[in-house]
Design a protein around this motif. Structure first.
Motif, PDB file in Angstrom:
ATOM      1  N   PHE A   1       5.920   4.606 -22.111  1.00  0.00           N
ATOM      2  CA  PHE A   1       6.665   4.414 -20.862  1.00  0.00           C
ATOM      3  C   PHE A   1       5.753   4.745 -19.678  1.00  0.00           C
ATOM      4  N   LEU A   2       5.753   3.818 -18.737  1.00  0.00           N
ATOM      5  CA  LEU A   2       4.959   3.974 -17.523  1.00  0.00           C
ATOM      6  C   LEU A   2       5.901   4.372 -16.391  1.00  0.00           C
ATOM      7  N   LYS A   3       5.605   5.473 -15.736  1.00  0.00           N
ATOM      8  CA  LYS A   3       6.410   5.960 -14.602  1.00  0.00           C
ATOM      9  C   LYS A   3       5.541   5.963 -13.356  1.00  0.00           C
ATOM     10  N   ILE A   4       6.020   5.270 -12.335  1.00  0.00           N
ATOM     11  CA  ILE A   4       5.271   5.177 -11.069  1.00  0.00           C
ATOM     12  C   ILE A   4       6.158   5.707  -9.945  1.00  0.00           C
ATOM     13  N   PHE A   5       5.686   6.750  -9.267  1.00  0.00           N
ATOM     14  CA  PHE A   5       6.415   7.296  -8.130  1.00  0.00           C
ATOM     15  C   PHE A   5       5.765   6.804  -6.852  1.00  0.00           C
TER      16      PHE A   5
ATOM     17  N   ILE B   1      -2.365  10.034 -13.141  1.00  0.00           N
ATOM     18  CA  ILE B   1      -3.349   9.778 -12.082  1.00  0.00           C
ATOM     19  C   ILE B   1      -2.608   9.637 -10.757  1.00  0.00           C
ATOM     20  N   GLU B   2      -3.230  10.127  -9.654  1.00  0.00           N
ATOM     21  CA  GLU B   2      -2.698   9.907  -8.304  1.00  0.00           C
ATOM     22  C   GLU B   2      -3.670   9.009  -7.561  1.00  0.00           C
ATOM     23  N   THR B   3      -3.138   7.987  -6.871  1.00  0.00           N
ATOM     24  CA  THR B   3      -3.999   6.991  -6.235  1.00  0.00           C
ATOM     25  C   THR B   3      -3.271   6.344  -5.071  1.00  0.00           C
ATOM     26  N   THR B   4      -4.060   5.773  -4.149  1.00  0.00           N
ATOM     27  CA  THR B   4      -3.524   4.954  -3.053  1.00  0.00           C
ATOM     28  C   THR B   4      -3.963   3.508  -3.215  1.00  0.00           C
TER      29      THR B   4
ATOM     30  N   ASN C   1      -4.413  -1.902  -6.618  1.00  0.00           N
ATOM     31  CA  ASN C   1      -4.660  -2.322  -7.996  1.00  0.00           C
ATOM     32  C   ASN C   1      -5.384  -1.193  -8.724  1.00  0.00           C
ATOM     33  N   VAL C   2      -4.823  -0.777  -9.877  1.00  0.00           N
ATOM     34  CA  VAL C   2      -5.381   0.343 -10.635  1.00  0.00           C
ATOM     35  C   VAL C   2      -5.596  -0.096 -12.076  1.00  0.00           C
ATOM     36  N   GLN C   3      -6.809   0.175 -12.598  1.00  0.00           N
ATOM     37  CA  GLN C   3      -7.062  -0.086 -14.015  1.00  0.00           C
ATOM     38  C   GLN C   3      -6.814   1.197 -14.811  1.00  0.00           C
ATOM     39  N   VAL C   4      -6.042   1.042 -15.879  1.00  0.00           N
ATOM     40  CA  VAL C   4      -5.678   2.189 -16.720  1.00  0.00           C
ATOM     41  C   VAL C   4      -6.324   2.025 -18.095  1.00  0.00           C
ATOM     42  N   ASP C   5      -6.892   3.110 -18.610  1.00  0.00           N
ATOM     43  CA  ASP C   5      -7.536   3.091 -19.942  1.00  0.00           C
ATOM     44  C   ASP C   5      -6.847   4.129 -20.837  1.00  0.00           C
ATOM     45  N   ILE C   6      -6.115   3.642 -21.843  1.00  0.00           N
ATOM     46  CA  ILE C   6      -5.481   4.539 -22.831  1.00  0.00           C
ATOM     47  C   ILE C   6      -5.940   4.155 -24.238  1.00  0.00           C
ATOM     48  N   THR C   7      -7.174   3.694 -24.348  1.00  0.00           N
ATOM     49  CA  THR C   7      -7.686   3.264 -25.656  1.00  0.00           C
ATOM     50  C   THR C   7      -7.749   4.419 -26.647  1.00  0.00           C
ATOM     51  N   SER C   8      -7.760   5.655 -26.147  1.00  0.00           N
ATOM     52  CA  SER C   8      -7.831   6.808 -27.066  1.00  0.00           C
ATOM     53  C   SER C   8      -6.477   7.144 -27.690  1.00  0.00           C
ATOM     54  N   LEU C   9      -5.423   6.506 -27.196  1.00  0.00           N
ATOM     55  CA  LEU C   9      -4.090   6.807 -27.707  1.00  0.00           C
ATOM     56  C   LEU C   9      -3.759   5.916 -28.896  1.00  0.00           C
ATOM     57  N   PRO C  10      -2.857   6.363 -29.772  1.00  0.00           N
ATOM     58  CA  PRO C  10      -2.470   5.540 -30.929  1.00  0.00           C
ATOM     59  C   PRO C  10      -1.756   4.251 -30.501  1.00  0.00           C
ATOM     60  N   ILE C  11      -1.788   3.271 -31.388  1.00  0.00           N
ATOM     61  CA  ILE C  11      -1.052   2.031 -31.153  1.00  0.00           C
ATOM     62  C   ILE C  11       0.444   2.340 -31.114  1.00  0.00           C
ATOM     63  N   GLY C  12       1.171   1.665 -30.181  1.00  0.00           N
ATOM     64  CA  GLY C  12       2.611   1.877 -30.102  1.00  0.00           C
ATOM     65  C   GLY C  12       3.147   1.555 -28.732  1.00  0.00           C
ATOM     66  N   ALA C  13       4.397   1.964 -28.501  1.00  0.00           N
ATOM     67  CA  ALA C  13       5.076   1.727 -27.231  1.00  0.00           C
ATOM     68  C   ALA C  13       4.997   2.986 -26.365  1.00  0.00           C
TER      69      ALA C  13
ATOM     70  N   GLU D   1       0.850  -1.182   0.000  1.00  0.00           N
ATOM     71  CA  GLU D   1       0.000   0.000   0.000  1.00  0.00           C
ATOM     72  C   GLU D   1       0.888   1.235   0.000  1.00  0.00           C
ATOM     73  N   SER D   2       0.527   2.205  -0.854  1.00  0.00           N
ATOM     74  CA  SER D   2       1.315   3.427  -0.918  1.00  0.00           C
ATOM     75  C   SER D   2       0.562   4.444  -1.751  1.00  0.00           C
ATOM     76  N   ARG D   3       0.862   5.691  -1.525  1.00  0.00           N
ATOM     77  CA  ARG D   3       0.343   6.734  -2.398  1.00  0.00           C
ATOM     78  C   ARG D   3       1.240   6.785  -3.633  1.00  0.00           C
ATOM     79  N   ARG D   4       0.625   6.732  -4.820  1.00  0.00           N
ATOM     80  CA  ARG D   4       1.387   6.633  -6.060  1.00  0.00           C
ATOM     81  C   ARG D   4       0.957   7.719  -7.056  1.00  0.00           C
ATOM     82  N   ILE D   5       1.930   8.193  -7.790  1.00  0.00           N
ATOM     83  CA  ILE D   5       1.643   9.037  -8.956  1.00  0.00           C
ATOM     84  C   ILE D   5       1.982   8.192 -10.178  1.00  0.00           C
ATOM     85  N   ILE D   6       0.979   7.937 -11.013  1.00  0.00           N
ATOM     86  CA  ILE D   6       1.162   7.106 -12.214  1.00  0.00           C
ATOM     87  C   ILE D   6       1.116   8.031 -13.433  1.00  0.00           C
ATOM     88  N   GLN D   7       2.197   7.982 -14.224  1.00  0.00           N
ATOM     89  CA  GLN D   7       2.284   8.803 -15.439  1.00  0.00           C
ATOM     90  C   GLN D   7       2.654   7.907 -16.624  1.00  0.00           C
TER      91      GLN D   7
END
Length: 391
Positions: free
Chosen positions: A372-376, A352-355, A358-370, A334-340
């Protein structure tokens, strides 16, 4: 007898009618002219028909002059035409033969007479013309061309001079049978491609010397070598996300860079970092019709984690990855996280900032490709970098 008392054709109650079968385009021949139709009160009128004769036209045959020949001269064409446009026939007498309009000398001396005829037709009279030319023994001297075997050349070599001479002292000319590989201006040869090309040396003779037998030589032009220049890649920080390798060839041909080993993947022309580790690349150039393949050149570099980073798979799980734009981030603590989330050029496209663990992320609006996920992690003050693939 004509009209009396100076009367004119005005006394006729009907006009004189004249007719014939002849027209402006009629063939030569004879055509009747018929007269009828005239009437007058005080006259008995009789008619006298006439005959129209259209004569055949004359036609003129024009033949180009044929100069005197030497018994060794090659076959040549006789050039002739007629003003009627009708087909011509040919006959020949003397030390020569005729095939169609081609005259071939028999190798003997003498006078040759060529008769060109047109027999005429319904509209044209027949016509005929004779021309003569003399065939004499060869009195000129023979000559021989000396054209040595050519050393091979290499694509990219500078223009070079061709050297050949005749024992007559007359100048020799050169011809390339494939100007895409080699062109010749005077005696200067310029290379345009690798391969084999036939070069012909000629001397056409003059009043004193007969033409020399042409001499052919084959010139081999080898493919050129090339070298690859592969810029050194210094140690990379995983946080930067990608690097763009730079390589070129001395030929100017495009270079291919392949991954031999290491935690990287291609995205367009960029190498995207998947994790920290050792990376080995190889640059190749396969050559083409003018260049040999270049020797491969390898390049190595290290991807390092900066301070504050930890093992990307230690406490974070991404599922599924690759995905269709919807995935879950699962954590054991458990932790407070900043997900970018960042695109390959470093632009933030999601935050998104969350505690939640388990977090569900939706980026279906973004183009197909690679991406980078950054979690603080605020508890540990640590940053995690992960690569995600959207299909």
């Amino acid at each position: 007898q004509g009209l009396a008392y100076e009367e004119t054709e005005a006394v006729f109650s009907s006009a004189v009618e004249i007719s014939t079968d002849a027209t402006l385009t009629s063939d030569a021949g004879e055509y009747q002219i018929l007269v009828a139709g005239a009437a007058a009160t005080n006259y008995n009128i009789s008619f006298e028909n006439a005959l129209l004769t259209i004569s055949k036209a004359n036609q003129e045959i024009n033949v180009e002059e044929i100069g005197d020949k030497i018994i060794t001269d090659p076959p040549f064409e006789i050039m002739a035409s007629t003003t009627s446009g009708l087909s011509l026939s040919y006959q020949i007498n003397g030390p020569a033969t005729l095939s169609g309009t081609t005259i071939s000398l028999t190798g003997e001396s003498g006078i040759v007479t060529v008769t060109v005829s047109q027999e005429g037709n319904i509209n044209y009279e027949a016509a005929s013309v004779e021309i003569n030319f003399m065939v004499t023994e060869e009195t000129r001297l023979s000559q021989i061309i000396n054209f040595e075997i050519l050393d091979s050349r290499t694509f990219g070599d500078a223009p070079f001079e061709l050297v050949a001479n005749s024992d007559s002292g007359l100048p020799v000319s050169f011809e390339s049978l494939n100007s895409n590989i080699l062109s010749i201006a005077g005696n200067l040869a310029s290379i345009h491609g690798a391969g084999e090309v036939v070069i012909i040396a000629r001397q056409e003779g003059n009043d004193e010397y007969m033409p020399a037998d042409a001499v052919e030589r084959i010139l081999v032009i080898n493919k050129s070598t090339q070298e690859i220049s592969f810029e050194e890649i210094p140690t990379q920080s995983f946080e930067t996300g990608f690097v763009t390798p730079q390589a070129s060839s001395s030929s100017g041909l495009p270079v291919t860079i392949e991954i031999l080993e290491g935690p990287v993947e291609w995205l367009n022309n960029n190498l995207v970092f998947i994790s920290a580790g050792f990376v080995k690349l190889v640059a190749t150039q396969a050559g083409n019709e003018n260049y040999l393949a270049a020797n491969p050149v390898e390049s190595e570099f290290q991807i390092e984690l900066i301070n504050g980073l930890f093992d990307i798979n230690k406490e974070i799980n991404i599922y599924p990855n690759p995905n269709n734009g919807i995935f879950e981030i699962k954590s054991l603590a458990e932790s407070r996280r900043i997900i970018q989330i960042y695109d390959p050029i470093g632009i933030e496209v999601y935050r998104i900032e969350t505690t939640e663990e388990n977090v569900q992320v939706d980026i279906t609006s973004l183009p197909i490709g690679a991406y980078f996920l950054k979690i603080f992690e605020s508890n540990t003050q640590e940053t995690i970098f992960l690569k995600i693939i959207k299909n």
